[in-house]
Design an enzyme around this catalytic site. Structure first.
Site, PDB file in Angstrom:
ATOM      1  N   HIS A  53      26.324 -17.743 -32.742  1.00 38.46           N
ATOM      2  CA  HIS A  53      27.689 -18.268 -32.653  1.00 38.46           C
ATOM      3  C   HIS A  53      27.782 -19.288 -31.528  1.00 38.46           C
ATOM      4  O   HIS A  53      26.809 -19.501 -30.795  1.00 38.46           O
ATOM      5  CB  HIS A  53      28.718 -17.150 -32.503  1.00 38.46           C
ATOM      6  CG  HIS A  53      28.612 -16.343 -31.243  1.00 38.46           C
ATOM      7  ND1 HIS A  53      27.544 -15.531 -30.962  1.00 38.46           N
ATOM      8  CD2 HIS A  53      29.477 -16.195 -30.195  1.00 38.46           C
ATOM      9  CE1 HIS A  53      27.737 -14.925 -29.802  1.00 38.46           C
ATOM     10  NE2 HIS A  53      28.891 -15.314 -29.315  1.00 38.46           N
ATOM     11  N   HIS A  55      29.523 -19.653 -28.649  1.00 42.12           N
ATOM     12  CA  HIS A  55      29.860 -19.424 -27.243  1.00 42.12           C
ATOM     13  C   HIS A  55      28.738 -19.922 -26.334  1.00 42.12           C
ATOM     14  O   HIS A  55      27.552 -19.765 -26.632  1.00 42.12           O
ATOM     15  CB  HIS A  55      30.148 -17.946 -26.993  1.00 42.12           C
ATOM     16  CG  HIS A  55      31.459 -17.514 -27.569  1.00 42.12           C
ATOM     17  ND1 HIS A  55      31.770 -16.189 -27.816  1.00 42.12           N
ATOM     18  CD2 HIS A  55      32.556 -18.228 -27.951  1.00 42.12           C
ATOM     19  CE1 HIS A  55      32.998 -16.120 -28.317  1.00 42.12           C
ATOM     20  NE2 HIS A  55      33.486 -17.338 -28.405  1.00 42.12           N
ATOM     21  N   ASP A  57      27.415 -19.027 -23.589  1.00 41.66           N
ATOM     22  CA  ASP A  57      26.374 -18.142 -23.062  1.00 41.66           C
ATOM     23  C   ASP A  57      25.325 -17.807 -24.123  1.00 41.66           C
ATOM     24  O   ASP A  57      24.340 -17.121 -23.825  1.00 41.66           O
ATOM     25  CB  ASP A  57      26.978 -16.861 -22.475  1.00 41.66           C
ATOM     26  CG  ASP A  57      27.701 -16.003 -23.491  1.00 41.66           C
ATOM     27  OD1 ASP A  57      28.389 -16.552 -24.367  1.00 41.66           O
ATOM     28  OD2 ASP A  57      27.592 -14.759 -23.410  1.00 41.66           O
ATOM     29  N   HIS A  58      25.503 -18.326 -25.338  1.00 43.30           N
ATOM     30  CA  HIS A  58      24.509 -18.168 -26.401  1.00 43.30           C
ATOM     31  C   HIS A  58      23.849 -19.489 -26.797  1.00 43.30           C
ATOM     32  O   HIS A  58      22.753 -19.467 -27.359  1.00 43.30           O
ATOM     33  CB  HIS A  58      25.144 -17.514 -27.635  1.00 43.30           C
ATOM     34  CG  HIS A  58      25.521 -16.082 -27.397  1.00 43.30           C
ATOM     35  ND1 HIS A  58      24.819 -15.022 -27.917  1.00 43.30           N
ATOM     36  CD2 HIS A  58      26.523 -15.535 -26.672  1.00 43.30           C
ATOM     37  CE1 HIS A  58      25.369 -13.886 -27.527  1.00 43.30           C
ATOM     38  NE2 HIS A  58      26.409 -14.180 -26.762  1.00 43.30           N
ATOM     39  N   HIS A 110      34.202 -11.677 -34.300  1.00 45.11           N
ATOM     40  CA  HIS A 110      34.117 -12.130 -32.913  1.00 45.11           C
ATOM     41  C   HIS A 110      34.466 -13.619 -32.859  1.00 45.11           C
ATOM     42  O   HIS A 110      35.257 -14.056 -32.016  1.00 45.11           O
ATOM     43  CB  HIS A 110      32.714 -11.873 -32.393  1.00 45.11           C
ATOM     44  CG  HIS A 110      32.495 -12.252 -30.961  1.00 45.11           C
ATOM     45  ND1 HIS A 110      33.144 -11.638 -29.916  1.00 45.11           N
ATOM     46  CD2 HIS A 110      31.684 -13.198 -30.408  1.00 45.11           C
ATOM     47  CE1 HIS A 110      32.756 -12.176 -28.773  1.00 45.11           C
ATOM     48  NE2 HIS A 110      31.872 -13.131 -29.045  1.00 45.11           N
ATOM     49  N   ASP A 130      27.022 -11.086 -30.919  1.00 46.42           N
ATOM     50  CA  ASP A 130      28.116 -10.336 -30.290  1.00 46.42           C
ATOM     51  C   ASP A 130      28.983  -9.635 -31.335  1.00 46.42           C
ATOM     52  O   ASP A 130      30.164  -9.372 -31.088  1.00 46.42           O
ATOM     53  CB  ASP A 130      28.986 -11.286 -29.457  1.00 46.42           C
ATOM     54  CG  ASP A 130      28.299 -11.713 -28.166  1.00 46.42           C
ATOM     55  OD1 ASP A 130      27.151 -11.291 -27.927  1.00 46.42           O
ATOM     56  OD2 ASP A 130      28.907 -12.491 -27.407  1.00 46.42           O
ATOM     57  N   HIS A 168      24.009  -8.649 -25.592  1.00 47.30           N
ATOM     58  CA  HIS A 168      24.357  -8.260 -24.229  1.00 47.30           C
ATOM     59  C   HIS A 168      23.935  -6.824 -23.935  1.00 47.30           C
ATOM     60  O   HIS A 168      23.859  -5.983 -24.846  1.00 47.30           O
ATOM     61  CB  HIS A 168      25.873  -8.360 -24.001  1.00 47.30           C
ATOM     62  CG  HIS A 168      26.409  -9.750 -24.050  1.00 47.30           C
ATOM     63  ND1 HIS A 168      26.511 -10.549 -22.936  1.00 47.30           N
ATOM     64  CD2 HIS A 168      26.874 -10.489 -25.085  1.00 47.30           C
ATOM     65  CE1 HIS A 168      27.022 -11.721 -23.281  1.00 47.30           C
ATOM     66  NE2 HIS A 168      27.257 -11.715 -24.586  1.00 47.30           N
TER      67      HIS A 168
END
Length: 258
Positions: A53, A55, A57-58, A110, A130, A168
């Site tokens: 996805h 985001h 942090d990915h 998400h 996530d 995570h």
């Protein structure tokens, strides 16, 4: 034989690395380029990037990896926010990279365009991003409870021995909530003790097999009587259906403090 490893990033992110028999590595959700570049100095040979996805942090490390390896395939769902994608998969699409076969599973909830990747082999890994965490699930930022529940149903239908590789390290905090929902679940009690021991030693709690998740994760167990009773008590009335029960469970978790 393929090998699986996890690189840590930020406070609790995992960048998954799946290496083929020939030594080519598929990198999943590189939120930070630095751990991958460091591993490359020790012999890692990236062959493709999978993104679950949009985001940061990915995907935040993708540009840095492409600066080093400009021709790496970057595979994701069709989302304009993922500008580096070279191949945009459809739901259920089968594809092959580094000699390994994968299937894309769309799992909205998400985010609206979240996709999971399941390696097509006996015991093949599920890279769930996530959407599905050990003992938990992702927050609903863009999707609806019905979408997320359907997504979790799709992942829960995979084989028992599927290793769940999530984005995570949230398992210990998820366990506190899961025990609040289902305190008498013996399998959950055992998993919680295992998680505490692993974290005390600084070790990862994932991957974990899907059978364990089905036995312990309340978000995969909304129809189990003890989970349903706990949700109804929190709601103050009986949930009308499993979507309302799931939505209530997610809201409960959103406000939960151990």
């Amino acid at each position: 034989m393929t090998s699986l490893s996890a690189l840590t990033a930020f406070d609790d992110n995992y960048i998954w690395v799946l290496t083929s028999d020939e030594g080519e590595a598929v990198i999943v959700d590189p939120g930070d380029a630095a751990p991958v570049l460091a591993a490359a100095r020790d012999g890692l040979r990236p062959a493709a990037i999978l993104l679950t996805h949009h985001h940061d942090d990915h995907i935040g490390g993708v540009a840095g990896l492409l600066a080093q390896w400009p021709h790496l395939p970057v595979i994701s769902a069709d989302d304009a926010r993922i500008t580096a994608a070279t191949h945009k998969v459809a739901d259920g699409e089968a594809f092959e990279v580094a000699g390994m076969a994968f299937r894309a599973i769309f799992v909205a909830g998400h985010t609206r365009s979240h996709v999971a990747f399941h390696r097509q082999a006996p015991g093949g890994e599920l890279f769930s991003g996530d959407t599905l965490f050990s003992l938990g699930c992702g927050r609903l930022f863009e999707g609806t409870p019905a979408q997320m529940l359907a997504s979790l149903d799709a992942l829960s239908a995979l084989p028992d021995d599927t290793p769940v590789c999530c984005g995570h390290e949230y398992t210990q905090s998820n366990a506190a909530f899961a025990l609040t929902v289902e305190p008498d679940n013996r399998a959950l009690q055992q998993r919680t003790a295992q998680v505490r021991s692993l974290r005390a030693d600084g070790l990862a709690t994932v991957p974990v097999d899907l059978a364990t998740e089905r036995a312990t994760n309340p978000f995969l167990r909304v129809e189990v009587p003890e989970v349903a009773r706990s949700v109804d008590t929190w709601l103050g009335h009986a949930a009308a259906d499993r979507v309302e029960a799931f939505a209530a469970l997610r809201r409960w978790k959103d406000g939960f403090r151990a």
